[in-house]
Design a protein around this motif. Sequence first.
Motif, PDB file in Angstrom:
ATOM      1  N   VAL A 152     -26.504  67.175 -13.585  1.00 16.52           N
ATOM      2  CA  VAL A 152     -26.719  65.842 -14.264  1.00 16.52           C
ATOM      3  C   VAL A 152     -26.911  66.355 -15.720  1.00 16.52           C
ATOM      4  CG1 VAL A 152     -28.285  64.105 -14.786  1.00 16.52           C
ATOM      5  CG2 VAL A 152     -27.586  64.523 -12.648  1.00 16.52           C
ATOM      6  N   PHE A 155     -23.590  67.512 -17.161  1.00 16.03           N
ATOM      7  CA  PHE A 155     -22.679  66.419 -17.393  1.00 16.03           C
ATOM      8  C   PHE A 155     -23.013  65.783 -18.761  1.00 16.03           C
ATOM      9  CE2 PHE A 155     -22.481  61.633 -17.092  1.00 16.03           C
ATOM     10  CZ  PHE A 155     -21.158  61.412 -17.150  1.00 16.03           C
ATOM     11  N   TRP A 170     -18.987  60.093 -14.457  1.00 15.65           N
ATOM     12  CA  TRP A 170     -19.902  61.022 -13.422  1.00 15.65           C
ATOM     13  C   TRP A 170     -19.386  61.737 -12.311  1.00 15.65           C
ATOM     14  CZ3 TRP A 170     -23.271  64.736 -12.366  1.00 15.65           C
ATOM     15  CH2 TRP A 170     -23.750  65.087 -11.131  1.00 15.65           C
TER      16      TRP A 170
END
Length: 308
Positions: A152, A155, A170
């Motif tokens: 995460v 990203f 995502w």
Amino acid sequence: MTSDQKTFTEIVDKAIAKAEDILPKDKLFSYKSVLFPTVFCSPETFKALESFEARNDDIILAGYPKTGSNWFVHILRDLVRTIKKSQCEMNKGSDELLYLEFGDPGKFERMKNLPSRRVLGTHLLPHMLPESIFKNKAKVLVLIRNPKDVAVSYFHFSNRMPTLPSFRTWDEFFRDFIEGKVARGSYFDYLMEWNKYIDDKNITFITYEEVKMEPEMGVKKMADFLGFFINEEEIQMIVDQNNFQEMKKNSECTHGVFGKILFRKGDIGDWKSIFSEAQSQEMDQKIEECLRGTKLCEMMKYDIYCRF
């Protein structure tokens, strides 16, 4: 601002500006089947790195991107400064971007003039590091973080950092992360390779989560591994100086434009805000395949930090 911070800022800000004019397809290049950012790395630098001569008192921080490397480099440098009782020794000549794989090939010749102890960072897999690090028994601190939070954080970083290709969704990033098609390659390969060194007495592993939850204990663990004797007051000073929120607040001074990109949340468990149940299960299975039954998997406390 110290001279090394200023130079670091100039180097990264220049790279960010240069990347704005580079097409997405040209922002990464492949070296030994691993992708690297074009503006920071080059095949010539990797070739020169092979003959880099590590010292036995070098401190190498090895961490995959977004595991907390920037935070831990600062802690390690503060530990060295505390032992030396003077910042001037640490700063003298340390105006290079000291991630081993970053910069021009000539940096390694210039690094010979840096005083000991040198604190050097790297995102490289072990087999891509110079043999001298292991042969000369440099101290290596391997930083690991639960893979879901890494994904995460990576990203968001990729979509904020002009030197890297951005992702529309995502889901698109998750697929590339699982398959190792992101800059610096597969995090799962990274963990599996370093797991082979888990019993090496010159290498120790530390998790992002343990230092986040108990920073004083984390700093003491690092100091003990390096053979540094520091008191509780010195430990607390290092913890206070490297508080995430304080570092984020001061990031424009310490990191220039890069500071706004680098510091986001630093939280544990942020992955739950974006992972689907299917994606979570897929990563669970990937970790099972790669690290089931290993000391590293146990150290990571996967069941605590990576389960819904």
